[in-house]
Design a protein around this motif. Structure first.
Motif, PDB file in Angstrom:
ATOM      1  N   ARG A 117       0.798  -1.220   0.000  1.00 58.00           N
ATOM      2  CA  ARG A 117       0.000   0.000   0.000  1.00 58.00           C
ATOM      3  C   ARG A 117       0.835   1.277   0.000  1.00 58.00           C
ATOM      4  N   GLN A 120      -0.302   3.595  -2.837  1.00 59.39           N
ATOM      5  CA  GLN A 120      -1.646   4.109  -2.582  1.00 59.39           C
ATOM      6  C   GLN A 120      -1.627   5.174  -1.491  1.00 59.39           C
ATOM      7  N   THR A 121      -0.935   4.896  -0.409  1.00 56.93           N
ATOM      8  CA  THR A 121      -0.867   5.843   0.703  1.00 56.93           C
ATOM      9  C   THR A 121      -0.219   7.159   0.255  1.00 56.93           C
TER      10      THR A 121
END
Length: 129
Positions: A117, A120-121
């Motif tokens: 992630r 995405q983060t």
């Protein structure tokens, strides 16, 4: 001098990476997040041209690119002409590389390999700011 007439940024991500497989992987990850990839480039000049054409809100910028110029050269020109947020991606944690990246006031810095992630983060954080 680079001039632009359209000042609105588009909801897309430009991927600037000199390694084809990494660029393809990043593009797939971005699309899996439900975002559009407006293009890919492997040189600073190509990145600047694509940024001027597509006006992306976010750019994933590799530090080392094909040709004489690096990701910071491209990011500085894009920041001045377009205003896109740049997330630098690098495989190096060397002080000289990090100092060079800081010349552009990056929105974020990610280190290769990018896991889970992280991407995405970073994108969500940049879009929220």
């Amino acid at each position: 001098m680079i001039e632009t007439l359209d000042t609105e940024l588009k909801d897309c991500v430009l991927v600037v990476e000199d390694e084809f497989l990494i660029a393809a992987s990043l593009s797939m990850q971005i699309e899996d997040l439900g975002m559009a990839v407006c293009g890919t480039a492997d040189t600073a000049r190509g990145a600047i041209d694509m940024a001027l054409r597509h006006r992306p809100r976010v750019i994933l910028m590799d530090m080392r690119l094909k040709g004489q110029e690096d990701g910071v050269d491209a990011a500085l020109a894009i920041h001045k002409a377009v205003g896109s947020k740049v997330i630098f991606i690098t495989g190096s944690r060397e002080p000289a590389t990090m100092a060079r990246i800081q010349e552009d006031h990056p929105a974020a810095v990610l280190f290769k390999p990018i896991y889970g992630r992280q991407l995405q983060t970073a994108i969500e954080s940049v879009l929220a700011s």
